[in-house]
Design a protein around this motif. Structure first.
Motif, short mmCIF file in Angstrom:
data_model
loop_
_atom_site.label_atom_id
_atom_site.label_comp_id
_atom_site.label_asym_id
_atom_site.label_seq_id
_atom_site.Cartn_x
_atom_site.Cartn_y
_atom_site.Cartn_z
N TYR A 137 -5.73 -16.51 2.91
CA TYR A 137 -5.36 -15.45 1.98
C TYR A 137 -3.87 -15.17 2.07
CZ TYR A 137 -10.36 -14.36 1.73
OH TYR A 137 -11.71 -14.42 1.54
N CYS A 138 -3.24 -15.12 0.93
CA CYS A 138 -1.85 -14.68 0.87
C CYS A 138 -1.82 -13.16 0.97
CB CYS A 138 -1.23 -15.14 -0.44
SG CYS A 138 0.49 -14.68 -0.65
N ASN A 139 -0.81 -12.67 1.67
CA ASN A 139 -0.70 -11.23 1.91
C ASN A 139 0.76 -10.82 1.80
OD1 ASN A 139 0.20 -9.25 4.29
ND2 ASN A 139 -1.80 -8.57 3.57
N VAL A 140 1.00 -9.67 1.19
CA VAL A 140 2.34 -9.10 1.22
C VAL A 140 2.24 -7.66 1.67
CG1 VAL A 140 3.14 -10.57 -0.65
CG2 VAL A 140 2.42 -8.24 -1.15
N TYR A 141 3.33 -7.19 2.27
CA TYR A 141 3.46 -5.76 2.51
C TYR A 141 4.51 -5.24 1.55
CZ TYR A 141 3.92 -1.17 4.41
OH TYR A 141 3.93 0.19 4.53
N HIS A 142 4.06 -4.36 0.66
CA HIS A 142 4.92 -3.78 -0.36
C HIS A 142 5.24 -2.36 0.09
CE1 HIS A 142 6.00 -2.12 -4.29
NE2 HIS A 142 6.17 -3.37 -4.69
N ILE A 143 6.52 -2.00 0.05
CA ILE A 143 6.90 -0.73 0.65
C ILE A 143 6.31 0.48 -0.08
CG2 ILE A 143 9.01 -1.67 1.65
CD1 ILE A 143 10.59 -0.34 -0.56
N TYR A 144 5.88 0.31 -1.32
CA TYR A 144 5.25 1.41 -2.05
C TYR A 144 3.74 1.22 -2.18
CZ TYR A 144 10.05 2.44 -3.30
OH TYR A 144 11.39 2.71 -3.25
N LEU A 145 3.28 -0.01 -2.28
CA LEU A 145 1.86 -0.28 -2.51
C LEU A 145 1.09 -0.56 -1.24
CD1 LEU A 145 2.22 -2.61 -5.63
CD2 LEU A 145 1.76 -0.15 -5.60
N GLY A 146 1.81 -0.83 -0.14
CA GLY A 146 1.13 -1.19 1.09
C GLY A 146 0.70 -2.64 1.09
N GLU A 147 -0.42 -2.92 1.76
CA GLU A 147 -0.93 -4.28 1.86
C GLU A 147 -1.51 -4.73 0.52
OE1 GLU A 147 -0.63 -4.89 6.23
OE2 GLU A 147 -0.86 -6.21 4.53
N CYS A 148 -1.12 -5.93 0.09
CA CYS A 148 -1.65 -6.52 -1.15
C CYS A 148 -2.16 -7.90 -0.81
CB CYS A 148 -0.57 -6.60 -2.22
SG CYS A 148 0.17 -5.02 -2.66
N TRP A 149 -3.27 -8.27 -1.43
CA TRP A 149 -3.93 -9.54 -1.11
C TRP A 149 -4.08 -10.40 -2.36
CZ3 TRP A 149 -4.95 -10.68 3.90
CH2 TRP A 149 -4.94 -9.61 4.81
N GLY A 150 -3.91 -11.70 -2.14
CA GLY A 150 -4.20 -12.66 -3.20
C GLY A 150 -5.63 -13.15 -3.05
N GLN A 151 -6.03 -13.99 -4.01
CA GLN A 151 -7.36 -14.59 -3.88
C GLN A 151 -7.30 -15.65 -2.78
OE1 GLN A 151 -5.14 -15.87 -5.84
NE2 GLN A 151 -5.54 -18.04 -6.19
N LEU B 210 0.32 -24.84 1.60
CA LEU B 210 -0.12 -23.73 0.76
C LEU B 210 1.09 -23.05 0.15
CD1 LEU B 210 -2.84 -22.05 3.03
CD2 LEU B 210 -3.08 -23.96 1.44
N SER B 211 0.91 -22.57 -1.07
CA SER B 211 1.96 -21.82 -1.75
C SER B 211 1.39 -20.51 -2.26
CB SER B 211 2.51 -22.61 -2.95
OG SER B 211 3.06 -23.83 -2.56
N CYS B 212 2.23 -19.50 -2.29
CA CYS B 212 1.82 -18.22 -2.84
C CYS B 212 3.00 -17.65 -3.62
CB CYS B 212 1.41 -17.25 -1.74
SG CYS B 212 0.95 -15.62 -2.34
N ALA B 213 2.78 -17.42 -4.88
CA ALA B 213 3.82 -16.87 -5.75
C ALA B 213 3.49 -15.43 -6.08
CB ALA B 213 3.93 -17.70 -7.02
N ALA B 214 4.45 -14.55 -5.88
CA ALA B 214 4.28 -13.14 -6.20
C ALA B 214 4.96 -12.83 -7.51
CB ALA B 214 4.86 -12.28 -5.09
N SER B 215 4.38 -11.92 -8.25
CA SER B 215 4.98 -11.46 -9.50
C SER B 215 4.77 -9.96 -9.61
CB SER B 215 4.37 -12.19 -10.70
OG SER B 215 2.98 -11.97 -10.77
N GLY B 216 5.54 -9.36 -10.49
CA GLY B 216 5.46 -7.91 -10.64
C GLY B 216 6.60 -7.25 -9.89
N SER B 217 6.28 -6.26 -9.12
CA SER B 217 7.28 -5.46 -8.42
C SER B 217 7.69 -6.14 -7.12
CB SER B 217 6.71 -4.06 -8.13
OG SER B 217 7.64 -3.27 -7.44
N ILE B 218 8.36 -7.28 -7.24
CA ILE B 218 8.62 -8.10 -6.05
C ILE B 218 9.80 -7.60 -5.23
CG2 ILE B 218 7.54 -10.14 -7.05
CD1 ILE B 218 10.35 -11.17 -7.69
N ASP B 219 10.68 -6.80 -5.82
CA ASP B 219 11.85 -6.34 -5.08
C ASP B 219 11.47 -5.46 -3.91
OD1 ASP B 219 14.08 -5.97 -7.97
OD2 ASP B 219 13.47 -7.71 -6.79
N SER B 220 10.30 -4.89 -3.95
CA SER B 220 9.86 -3.99 -2.88
C SER B 220 8.94 -4.66 -1.88
CB SER B 220 9.17 -2.76 -3.50
OG SER B 220 10.06 -2.05 -4.32
N ILE B 221 8.90 -5.99 -1.93
CA ILE B 221 8.12 -6.72 -0.93
C ILE B 221 8.94 -6.83 0.33
CG2 ILE B 221 7.17 -8.97 -0.30
CD1 ILE B 221 6.34 -9.31 -3.21
#
Length: 115
Positions: free
Chosen positions: A93-107, A19-30
């Motif tokens: 599900y792909c998941n990231v923890y973003h220091i400003y946005l909190g938990e973010c989920w992919g499809q 599985l692969s998950c690519a993040a885009s946008g505000s990635i520096d804060s992941i």
């Protein structure tokens, strides 16, 4: 931050998928990227995650079979799944923890293991 997951599919027991998950946008804060899964009729559960510093942790059920890795920028995360079992069947599900946005989920991406 947007997450695009790929790589699910149908595989026989004992087989492998990546599985692969690519993040885009505000990635520096992941801070952390990872994978969760939700088997049919069950709760969503952690599979594996990796921090920006490279620390990993895994669910006991996948230790020794799954490997999580990420690129240096932690904007792409991979989950190599070997020796798949029927009970690994789930929506992943792909998941990231973003220091400003909190938990973010992919499809979700479906992984089906035939016995």
């Amino acid at each position: 931050v947007q997450l695009q997951a790929s790589g699910g599919g149908l595989v026989q027991a004992g087989g492998s998928l990546r599985l692969s998950c690519a993040a885009s946008g505000s990635i520096d804060s992941i801070n952390t990227m990872g994978w969760y899964r939700q088997p049919p009729g069950k709760q969503r559960e952690l599979v594996a995650r990796i921090t920006r510093g490279g620390t990993t942790n895994y669910a006991d059920s996948v230790k020794g079979r799954f490997t999580i890795s990420g690129d240096n920028a932690l904007n792409t995360v991979y989950l190599q799944m070997n020796s798949l079992k029927f009970e690994d069947t789930a929506v992943y599900y792909c998941n990231v923890y973003h220091i400003y946005l909190g938990e973010c989920w992919g499809q979700g991406t479906q992984v089906t293991v035939s016995s």
